[in-house]
Scaffold this active site. Structure first.
Site, PDB file in Angstrom:
ATOM      1  N   TYR A  16       7.677 -13.631 -13.357  1.00  0.00           N
ATOM      2  CA  TYR A  16       6.850 -13.458 -12.159  1.00  0.00           C
ATOM      3  C   TYR A  16       5.401 -13.638 -12.574  1.00  0.00           C
ATOM      4  O   TYR A  16       4.871 -12.854 -13.367  1.00  0.00           O
ATOM      5  CB  TYR A  16       7.096 -12.061 -11.595  1.00  0.00           C
ATOM      6  CG  TYR A  16       6.364 -11.720 -10.326  1.00  0.00           C
ATOM      7  CD1 TYR A  16       6.432 -12.535  -9.211  1.00  0.00           C
ATOM      8  CD2 TYR A  16       5.623 -10.544 -10.233  1.00  0.00           C
ATOM      9  CE1 TYR A  16       5.783 -12.207  -8.033  1.00  0.00           C
ATOM     10  CE2 TYR A  16       4.980 -10.186  -9.065  1.00  0.00           C
ATOM     11  CZ  TYR A  16       5.055 -11.025  -7.971  1.00  0.00           C
ATOM     12  OH  TYR A  16       4.413 -10.687  -6.811  1.00  0.00           O
ATOM     13  N   TYR A 170      14.267  -4.199  -4.054  1.00  0.00           N
ATOM     14  CA  TYR A 170      13.507  -3.856  -5.263  1.00  0.00           C
ATOM     15  C   TYR A 170      12.435  -2.811  -4.951  1.00  0.00           C
ATOM     16  O   TYR A 170      12.334  -1.775  -5.604  1.00  0.00           O
ATOM     17  CB  TYR A 170      12.844  -5.111  -5.850  1.00  0.00           C
ATOM     18  CG  TYR A 170      11.936  -4.789  -7.020  1.00  0.00           C
ATOM     19  CD1 TYR A 170      12.448  -4.703  -8.308  1.00  0.00           C
ATOM     20  CD2 TYR A 170      10.579  -4.514  -6.828  1.00  0.00           C
ATOM     21  CE1 TYR A 170      11.642  -4.361  -9.375  1.00  0.00           C
ATOM     22  CE2 TYR A 170       9.765  -4.168  -7.884  1.00  0.00           C
ATOM     23  CZ  TYR A 170      10.291  -4.097  -9.160  1.00  0.00           C
ATOM     24  OH  TYR A 170       9.483  -3.738 -10.213  1.00  0.00           O
ATOM     25  N   HIS A 171      11.628  -3.091  -3.935  1.00  0.00           N
ATOM     26  CA  HIS A 171      10.496  -2.209  -3.655  1.00  0.00           C
ATOM     27  C   HIS A 171      10.938  -0.899  -3.005  1.00  0.00           C
ATOM     28  O   HIS A 171      10.183   0.075  -2.998  1.00  0.00           O
ATOM     29  CB  HIS A 171       9.460  -2.931  -2.792  1.00  0.00           C
ATOM     30  CG  HIS A 171       8.811  -4.061  -3.525  1.00  0.00           C
ATOM     31  ND1 HIS A 171       9.166  -5.376  -3.316  1.00  0.00           N
ATOM     32  CD2 HIS A 171       7.871  -4.061  -4.499  1.00  0.00           C
ATOM     33  CE1 HIS A 171       8.445  -6.138  -4.131  1.00  0.00           C
ATOM     34  NE2 HIS A 171       7.660  -5.371  -4.847  1.00  0.00           N
ATOM     35  N   LYS A 536      -6.965   4.538   0.570  1.00  0.00           N
ATOM     36  CA  LYS A 536      -6.463   3.301  -0.045  1.00  0.00           C
ATOM     37  C   LYS A 536      -7.409   2.166   0.351  1.00  0.00           C
ATOM     38  O   LYS A 536      -7.232   1.518   1.388  1.00  0.00           O
ATOM     39  CB  LYS A 536      -5.050   2.988   0.465  1.00  0.00           C
ATOM     40  CG  LYS A 536      -3.965   3.902  -0.039  1.00  0.00           C
ATOM     41  CD  LYS A 536      -3.598   3.629  -1.494  1.00  0.00           C
ATOM     42  CE  LYS A 536      -3.014   2.253  -1.693  1.00  0.00           C
ATOM     43  NZ  LYS A 536      -2.771   1.982  -3.137  1.00  0.00           N
ATOM     44  N   ASP A 540      -4.615  -3.307  -1.409  1.00  0.00           N
ATOM     45  CA  ASP A 540      -3.496  -2.767  -2.190  1.00  0.00           C
ATOM     46  C   ASP A 540      -2.610  -1.910  -1.292  1.00  0.00           C
ATOM     47  O   ASP A 540      -3.007  -0.847  -0.835  1.00  0.00           O
ATOM     48  CB  ASP A 540      -4.051  -1.935  -3.352  1.00  0.00           C
ATOM     49  CG  ASP A 540      -2.980  -1.141  -4.063  1.00  0.00           C
ATOM     50  OD1 ASP A 540      -1.820  -1.603  -4.084  1.00  0.00           O
ATOM     51  OD2 ASP A 540      -3.299  -0.062  -4.596  1.00  0.00           O
ATOM     52  N   HIS A 542       0.478  -0.760  -2.247  1.00  0.00           N
ATOM     53  CA  HIS A 542       1.393   0.102  -2.999  1.00  0.00           C
ATOM     54  C   HIS A 542       0.944   1.548  -2.812  1.00  0.00           C
ATOM     55  O   HIS A 542       0.074   2.048  -3.530  1.00  0.00           O
ATOM     56  CB  HIS A 542       1.395  -0.271  -4.483  1.00  0.00           C
ATOM     57  CG  HIS A 542       2.178  -1.497  -4.790  1.00  0.00           C
ATOM     58  ND1 HIS A 542       1.628  -2.748  -4.773  1.00  0.00           N
ATOM     59  CD2 HIS A 542       3.490  -1.668  -5.108  1.00  0.00           C
ATOM     60  CE1 HIS A 542       2.552  -3.643  -5.087  1.00  0.00           C
ATOM     61  NE2 HIS A 542       3.699  -3.018  -5.278  1.00  0.00           N
TER      62      HIS A 542
END
Length: 662
Positions: A16, A170-171, A536, A540, A542
């Site tokens: 990746y 995945y996340h 935040k 971003d 996440h």
């Protein structure tokens, strides 16, 4: 003796990657392919993922950091220069703007003389998990699902070898999902998308099997590799049942569970980071050992991802891990080595049963979209993640080098931390801004305007939007203009944070009880309850760390202000003023801290918040942390600071210091 005279063909091996600029990323791709990598996995930067051009206010500090900026066709051409797209298998991790990037990839391929029917690869295009984990959504769930539906219908006829949807659990695991939740939420997402395509009427019933057959998955594999292997067998069993019973797919090949994997980054540690190598190997085994549930493509993180951006050498090491397993071991010479295992079968059955119950629960709410809009799925993930964090802090879940076996020899790998990771090109953002502005100045603006007007007109109808998007690409529009045109039609969206519904800690231990008492006492001395803002800034998305800090701050007795992701420094400071907070905490994991933190400090100074300490957390190199503290940041926390209750205690210290309390 081996079962086979010839070993099985290995999985597609990817890294990746993407950074700084299209030209730099192109050079990296060509080097990796020369080293034996067999597919490309493109990482785009956050502005590209969220539909902003490099010169937009929200792009500040984010350009070229977590991936490559590709705002227009010229950049896409450079990204794949001298890479033959008719033979390449390209995976693009892109969701909200997936239609735009696929259209640019198609046009770039056509310019190479490649017919779209030859193209092979994947667009992730799983927008539902973006509301739950990574936060790179742009529009609300309904219009986002419409874009996904249009793309799938288009590729079935025009790019038939393409995987238009890569449902990404995945996340979900990174956001705290248990194996049961990962199974259930990924599969309810698949049901929502397939129902949407079927009900749109864009694909004839006799062609619908092809839609199902091109759906792929992208999963996570944690260090509990036996459980993860069983999870993959459960995924295959459930997918076969859903596609057969719900959608009537008769061809077993079209019902096959096709998945790629990146192994877990959540469990990688900043402390003793050399331990991450064996974690990555064990996680890879979970998705390769069982032939009947083996990944079709694998990409591995690097040992130093908890420290910062991996260097090319670190990525090469991860590629070599795959190559040793595939070409030196005898794994590919045997059929499934778990066939007939009573232990494996029992675990698979347990996972299937649990996932079915959770799927039924979500479907009863109205499906995945309804469960996003209500906040149910997000709240469940935040709760699971909170439980995991609590077990690590209590020592119930052992993490070697973090909460057990912490004694260590000095590591030569991290002797010089500033060179142990890759440093983003400080000129990347300025170069990208200049590039996009030059691109705009050289195009036919009237053609761009007409293409974008067509896009908006058709967005108000039921027309498939791929044709209008392709016209905009060819006219020279940018990703920010494409997304901006659709924002005017679809509006923007703020997803539920999931924080408010998570249950508080029922029984606080001695450490948390002591912090609660300090929070209460300090509040009494100041004549009000302590208020803590978690922000935040930038793009971003996440938000897992921010959410866990918000939950623990609330457990510690703070009144917590958390408005979610994607805020400008000015918006964060305005909220701090409006809520009269006693401390501001910023969570930044995208590497943009050296640009965004000074912006927040400047805004706080202008607002007169001199007695409000600023706390920063994220993946921050030590040298950057020292610079921020020297510039007035009260405290900097990184992944090695896993004790959130002690973080709360430090925040109380900084509030008392700022307010002149003993």
């Amino acid at each position: 003796m081996p079962d086979k005279t010839a070993p099985d063909k290995p999985w597609v091996m990817r890294t990746y990657a993407g950074h700084s600029s299209a030209a730099e990323s192109n050079a990296l791709y060509r080097r990796n392919l020369a080293k034996g990598q067999t597919g490309l996995s493109v990482a785009f930067d956050l502005p590209t993922q969220t539909g902003y051009d490099p010169d937009h206010e929200l792009s500040r500090g984010e350009v070229g950091k977590v991936g490559v900026p590709i705002p227009h066709l010229g950049a896409m051409r450079r990204l794949f220069q001298d890479i033959p797209l008719e033979t390449m298998n390209t995976s693009m991790t892109i969701n909200a703007t997936a239609m735009w990037l696929l259209a640019m990839y198609q046009v770039a391929a056509e310019e190479q003389g490649v017919d779209p029917s030859q193209l092979q690869g994947t667009t992730q295009n799983d927008i539902i998990k973006e509301y739950l984990s990574r936060g790179t959504y742009v529009f609300g769930p309904a219009p986002s699902l419409r874009l996904t539906t249009d793309m799938i219908a288009y590729t079935v006829t025009t790019i038939p070898k393409w995987n238009p949807l890569n449902i990404c659990s995945y996340h979900l695991q990174e956001a705290g999902a248990t194996p049961t939740q990962e199974l259930a939420y990924a599969l309810t997402t698949a049901i929502a998308v397939l129902d949407s395509v079927r009900d749109s009427g864009q694909v004839p019933q006799e062609e619908f099997e092809k839609v199902v057959g091109r759906i792929s998955f992208f999963v996570n594999a944690g260090v509990r590799f036996v459980e993860e292997m069983c999870k993959m067998r459960a995924f295959g069993r459930l997918w076969d049942e859903i596609t057969r019973e719900r959608y009537g797919v008769q061809d077993p090949k079209m019902r096959r569970f096709r998945y790629g994997v990146q192994v877990n980054s959540l469990g990688l540690t900043e402390a003793q980071p050399e331990n991450n190598v064996q974690r990555i190997v064990l996680e890879m085994l979970g998705v390769t050992l069982s032939k009947d549930a083996r990944a079709r493509a694998v990409q591995l993180p690097a040992w130093n991802e908890a420290l910062g951006l991996p260097r090319p050498w670190d990525q090469q090491w991860s590629l070599r891990l795959q190559q040793v397993l595939a070409f030196e071991s005898d794994l590919l010479e045997y059929d499934d080595i778990f066939e007939g295992s009573v232990v494996v079968e029992a675990k698979v059955a347990e996972l299937v049963e649990g996932a079915k119950a959770e799927i039924d629960r979500v479907q009863a709410m109205g499906g995945a979209v309804a469960a996003v809009e209500s906040g149910y799925m997000k709240q469940a993930l935040v709760g699971s993640h909170s439980e995991r964090r609590a077990k690590i802090e209590a020592g119930e879940m052992k993490v070697v080098g973090v909460n057990s076996y912490v004694e260590t020899e000095p590591s030569p790998l991290t002797a010089d931390l500033d060179t142990a990771i890759m440093t983003a090109d400080p000129q990347a953002e300025a170069n990208a801004v200049a590039d996009v502005q030059a691109w705009r100045s050289q195009r036919d603006q009237a053609a761009v305007d007409e293409a974008l007007h067509r896009l908006q007109r058709e967005a108000k109808t039921d027309a498939n939007l791929m044709a209008a998007t392709l016209e905009a690409v060819r006219a020279g529009a940018t990703v920010g203009e494409w997304a901006g045109a659709l924002r005017e039609v679809f509006g923007e969206y703020r997803a539920p944070t999931g924080v408010s519904g998570v249950a508080s800690v029922a029984e606080a231990g001695a450490e948390l009880t002591a912090v609660r008492e300090r929070v209460r006492e300090t509040g009494e001395q100041l004549g009000t309850r302590l208020r803590f803002l978690v922000g935040k800034p930038g793009l971003d998305g996440h938000s897992n760390g921010a959410e866990q800090i918000a939950v623990r701050a609330r457990d510690a007795g703070f009144e917590v202000v958390y408005q979610g992701i994607r805020l400008t420094p000015a918006q964060i400071v305005a909220a701090a003023v409006a809520e009269d907070v006693h401390a501001v905490g910023l969570s930044i994991l995208s590497g943009s801290h050296m640009e965004l933190v000074p912006e927040v400090q400047k805004e706080m100074a202008a607002a007169g918040l001199d007695d409000v300490p600023l706390i920063v957390g994220g993946i921050i190199p030590d040298s950057d942390g020292r610079r921020m503290e020297a510039a007035g940041v009260a405290a900097v926390f990184t992944p090695k600071d896993f004790g959130m209750t002690s973080i709360m205690d430090r925040i109380v210290d900084e509030i008392r210091k700022a307010r002149g309390l003993a």
